[in-house]
Design an enzyme around this catalytic site. Structure first.
Site, PDB file in Angstrom:
ATOM      1  N   GLY A   6      98.163   9.097 -25.569  1.00  0.00           N
ATOM      2  CA  GLY A   6      97.700   9.898 -26.701  1.00  0.00           C
ATOM      3  C   GLY A   6      98.348  11.266 -26.626  1.00  0.00           C
ATOM      4  O   GLY A   6      99.291  11.475 -25.859  1.00  0.00           O
TER       5      GLY A   6
ATOM      6  N   TYR B   2     101.027  11.007 -17.010  1.00  0.00           N
ATOM      7  CA  TYR B   2     101.809  10.316 -18.052  1.00  0.00           C
ATOM      8  C   TYR B   2     103.324  10.393 -17.804  1.00  0.00           C
ATOM      9  O   TYR B   2     104.033   9.388 -17.871  1.00  0.00           O
ATOM     10  CB  TYR B   2     101.460  10.946 -19.400  1.00  0.00           C
ATOM     11  CG  TYR B   2     102.178  10.380 -20.595  1.00  0.00           C
ATOM     12  CD1 TYR B   2     101.894   9.102 -21.068  1.00  0.00           C
ATOM     13  CD2 TYR B   2     103.128  11.139 -21.292  1.00  0.00           C
ATOM     14  CE1 TYR B   2     102.552   8.598 -22.186  1.00  0.00           C
ATOM     15  CE2 TYR B   2     103.783  10.640 -22.406  1.00  0.00           C
ATOM     16  CZ  TYR B   2     103.489   9.368 -22.850  1.00  0.00           C
ATOM     17  OH  TYR B   2     104.144   8.868 -23.954  1.00  0.00           O
TER      18      TYR B   2
ATOM     19  N   LYS C  97      92.749  18.765 -39.362  1.00  0.00           N
ATOM     20  CA  LYS C  97      91.941  19.991 -39.324  1.00  0.00           C
ATOM     21  C   LYS C  97      92.042  20.777 -40.631  1.00  0.00           C
ATOM     22  O   LYS C  97      91.051  21.344 -41.097  1.00  0.00           O
ATOM     23  CB  LYS C  97      92.393  20.870 -38.155  1.00  0.00           C
ATOM     24  CG  LYS C  97      91.987  20.314 -36.790  1.00  0.00           C
ATOM     25  CD  LYS C  97      92.535  21.204 -35.698  1.00  0.00           C
ATOM     26  CE  LYS C  97      92.258  20.652 -34.309  1.00  0.00           C
ATOM     27  NZ  LYS C  97      92.718  21.559 -33.258  1.00  0.00           N
TER      28      LYS C  97
ATOM     29  N   SER D 204     109.607   9.097 -22.677  1.00  0.00           N
ATOM     30  CA  SER D 204     109.082  10.282 -23.369  1.00  0.00           C
ATOM     31  C   SER D 204     109.756  11.557 -22.871  1.00  0.00           C
ATOM     32  O   SER D 204     110.214  11.629 -21.722  1.00  0.00           O
ATOM     33  CB  SER D 204     107.580  10.367 -23.077  1.00  0.00           C
ATOM     34  OG  SER D 204     107.085  11.641 -23.380  1.00  0.00           O
TER      35      SER D 204
ATOM     36  N   CYS E 157     108.161  13.840 -21.969  1.00  0.00           N
ATOM     37  CA  CYS E 157     107.272  14.287 -20.874  1.00  0.00           C
ATOM     38  C   CYS E 157     107.883  14.023 -19.495  1.00  0.00           C
ATOM     39  O   CYS E 157     107.322  14.426 -18.482  1.00  0.00           O
ATOM     40  CB  CYS E 157     105.910  13.612 -20.972  1.00  0.00           C
ATOM     41  SG  CYS E 157     104.929  14.259 -22.320  1.00  0.00           S
TER      42      CYS E 157
HETATM   43  N1  LIG Z   1     104.366   9.003 -30.614  1.00  0.00           N
HETATM   44  C1  LIG Z   1     105.021   9.816 -29.809  1.00  0.00           C
HETATM   45  O1  LIG Z   1     105.169  10.995 -30.109  1.00  0.00           O
HETATM   46  C2  LIG Z   1     105.601   9.331 -28.508  1.00  0.00           C
HETATM   47  C3  LIG Z   1     106.322  10.251 -27.725  1.00  0.00           C
HETATM   48  C4  LIG Z   1     106.860   9.808 -26.517  1.00  0.00           C
HETATM   49  C5  LIG Z   1     106.722   8.484 -26.129  1.00  0.00           C
HETATM   50  N2  LIG Z   1     106.006   7.622 -26.926  1.00  0.00           N
HETATM   51  C6  LIG Z   1     105.853   6.238 -26.465  1.00  0.00           C
HETATM   52  O2  LIG Z   1     106.114   5.341 -27.518  1.00  0.00           O
HETATM   53  C7  LIG Z   1     105.262   4.181 -27.399  1.00  0.00           C
HETATM   54  C8  LIG Z   1     104.491   3.985 -28.686  1.00  0.00           C
HETATM   55  O3  LIG Z   1     103.726   5.155 -28.968  1.00  0.00           O
HETATM   56  P1  LIG Z   1     102.787   5.297 -30.243  1.00  0.00           P
HETATM   57  O4  LIG Z   1     102.856   6.710 -30.672  1.00  0.00           O
HETATM   58  O5  LIG Z   1     103.065   4.222 -31.214  1.00  0.00           O
HETATM   59  O6  LIG Z   1     101.374   5.088 -29.559  1.00  0.00           O
HETATM   60  P2  LIG Z   1     100.100   4.226 -30.025  1.00  0.00           P
HETATM   61  O7  LIG Z   1      98.992   4.606 -29.119  1.00  0.00           O
HETATM   62  O8  LIG Z   1      99.888   4.361 -31.495  1.00  0.00           O
HETATM   63  O9  LIG Z   1     100.579   2.741 -29.714  1.00  0.00           O
HETATM   64  C9  LIG Z   1     100.515   2.159 -28.448  1.00  0.00           C
HETATM   65  C10 LIG Z   1      99.815   0.823 -28.590  1.00  0.00           C
HETATM   66  O10 LIG Z   1      99.785   0.185 -27.309  1.00  0.00           O
HETATM   67  C11 LIG Z   1      98.595  -0.567 -27.270  1.00  0.00           C
HETATM   68  N3  LIG Z   1      98.194  -0.885 -25.901  1.00  0.00           N
HETATM   69  C12 LIG Z   1      97.635  -0.052 -24.979  1.00  0.00           C
HETATM   70  N4  LIG Z   1      97.338  -0.723 -23.858  1.00  0.00           N
HETATM   71  C13 LIG Z   1      97.717  -2.010 -24.074  1.00  0.00           C
HETATM   72  C14 LIG Z   1      97.631  -3.182 -23.295  1.00  0.00           C
HETATM   73  N5  LIG Z   1      97.094  -3.177 -22.061  1.00  0.00           N
HETATM   74  N6  LIG Z   1      98.103  -4.338 -23.822  1.00  0.00           N
HETATM   75  C15 LIG Z   1      98.627  -4.365 -25.076  1.00  0.00           C
HETATM   76  N7  LIG Z   1      98.710  -3.282 -25.868  1.00  0.00           N
HETATM   77  C16 LIG Z   1      98.266  -2.116 -25.369  1.00  0.00           C
HETATM   78  C17 LIG Z   1      97.561   0.330 -27.940  1.00  0.00           C
HETATM   79  O11 LIG Z   1      96.432  -0.415 -28.381  1.00  0.00           O
HETATM   80  C18 LIG Z   1      98.364   0.954 -29.061  1.00  0.00           C
HETATM   81  O12 LIG Z   1      98.162   0.264 -30.283  1.00  0.00           O
HETATM   82  C19 LIG Z   1     104.395   4.445 -26.164  1.00  0.00           C
HETATM   83  O13 LIG Z   1     104.992   3.859 -25.044  1.00  0.00           O
HETATM   84  C20 LIG Z   1     104.435   5.945 -26.020  1.00  0.00           C
HETATM   85  O14 LIG Z   1     104.193   6.353 -24.695  1.00  0.00           O
HETATM   86  C21 LIG Z   1     105.460   8.015 -28.101  1.00  0.00           C
END
Ligand SMILES: NC(=O)c1ccc[n+]([C@@H]2O[C@H](COP(=O)([O-])OP(=O)(O)OC[C@H]3O[C@@H](n4cnc5c(N)ncnc54)[C@H](O)[C@@H]3O)[C@@H](O)[C@H]2O)c1
Length: 332
Positions: A81, A151, A202, A120, A122
């Protein structure tokens, strides 16, 4: 790549995964498998002509089922998140290593041709992000390693695991370092939301309640860059199809302060709000921006959506959701 080959997207009930499935489907890919731990009714986007599976990918057998017959795998599932979540749930973030470990093992076993991993920004070393006027982060800046606690460490570890699965087992992996991806059909409340969606929510709450006030985490002078989902999808697919085995930034290099992000949303909403700064709230690093030199060179990719335009679309979707004018969409 043949459009009849099976493509798997994990985390498909979430934000980026949902958009990726929608985009692959639009392009004419006919065999898509979408996997998420969430019950299907809670997915942001879901399609009747896609194989939709609700599976817990911490479990190795679920990963094996997920990778069965797959040609390409986009592994986007993660327990994650925004700053409010990752600063307070470090163990949960680290446990995502189970998903990535088991997915890599299952992909190898299934003979998957290409495996994409969503890392990421991060992962970047904290000492390179201490100033709001930050020097944009180049891929090499992840080392010497001191990533975001929890993370970021898990992401860096999983990046390395991808690399060693390629070197030792011949599994072709591709790794993107996403920088703050935003857009419609993503989390905007409940504690996992990120800054762009949180600011939209917000501002809308202030409008609807007439409070005239917005709470901002930190002093609002911390800087970030934000990547619109459409740009992220192009970069992601281009990276998967490329020969680039090293991690690449998929990010915007349009640096803004959080105060400037709030200005943008206020202009979209047509309001001016009093700002209340919560200095004790989770804020992350002081400044972060993406250096896109390498990704431009290697993939010919650069984001093209202006922050103002992407935020307009994000705001409109969240407004619709919050006012009941538009329900979470299930496409058929
Ligand atoms: N959105 C961003 O800004 C961002 C930035 C850096 C990295 N990421 C990476 O990109 C990917 C997607 O991010 P997002 O923004 O779509 O996040 P998101 O939280 O909307 O999607 C991730 C999904 O993974 C699912 N999930 C979690 N645990 C699980 C499990 N045990 N088995 C199956 N599914 C599972 C969740 O239910 C969720 O729907 C992630 O790996 C995230 O770390 C996203």
């Amino acid at each position: 790549m043949n459009k009849t080959d099976l493509v798997v997207v994990t985390g498909a009930g979430g934000f980026i995964g949902g958009h990726l499935i929608a985009d692959l489907r639009r392009q004419g890919y006919t065999r898509l498998r979408a996997v998420d731990i969430k019950p299907a009714d809670d997915w942001y986007q879901r399609f009747a002509d896609v194989e939709n599976l609700s599976l817990d990918l911490n479990d190795k057998q679920s990963c094996e089922r997920t990778c069965e017959g797959a040609h390409h795998v986009y592994n986007l599932a993660a327990d994650m998140g925004g700053m409010g979540f990752i600063e307070l749930n470090k163990a949960l973030c680290m446990l995502t290593v189970l998903i990535n470990t088991h997915m890599l093992m299952a992909a190898r076993q299934a003979g998957v041709q290409r495996f994409f991993y969503s890392s990421s920004a991060c992962v970047y070393a904290a000492e390179k992000q201490t100033s709001a006027a930050v020097t944009p982060l180049r891929e090499g800046d992840a080392y010497p390693a001191m990533p975001e606690d929890g993370y970021g460490w898990e992401k860096l570890f999983s990046e390395r695991m991808c690399r060693h699965f390629t070197e030792d087992f011949g599994l072709e992996t591709r790794v993107a370092r996403y920088h703050n991806v935003y857009g419609p059909y993503g989390t905007y409340d409940g504690g996992r939301e990120k800054a762009p969606a949180a600011v939209c929510r917000k501002v809308i709450q202030a409008q609807l309640s007439g409070s005239g006030e917005i709470e901002i985490w930190g002093d609002g002078e911390q800087t970030r860059s934000f990547t619109y989902i459409d740009d992220c999808l192009v970069g992601t697919q281009r990276l998967l199809q490329s020969d680039i085995r090293e991690p690449l930034n998929i990010g915007s290099d349009q640096l803004v302060t959080i105060n400037e992000l709030v200005d943008i949303v206020e202009r979209i909403a047509g309001v001016r709000l009093r700002r209340r700064y919560r200095l004790d709230a989770p804020k992350g690093v002081r400044g972060r921006n993406s250096d896109n030199t390498l990704v431009k060179q290697q993939l010919g990719w650069a984001p093209s959506t202006r922050l103002e335009d992407g935020m307009q679309r994000t705001y409109e979707w969240i407004y619709g959701e919050m006012t009941g004018q538009e329900r979470r969409v299930v496409f058929v």
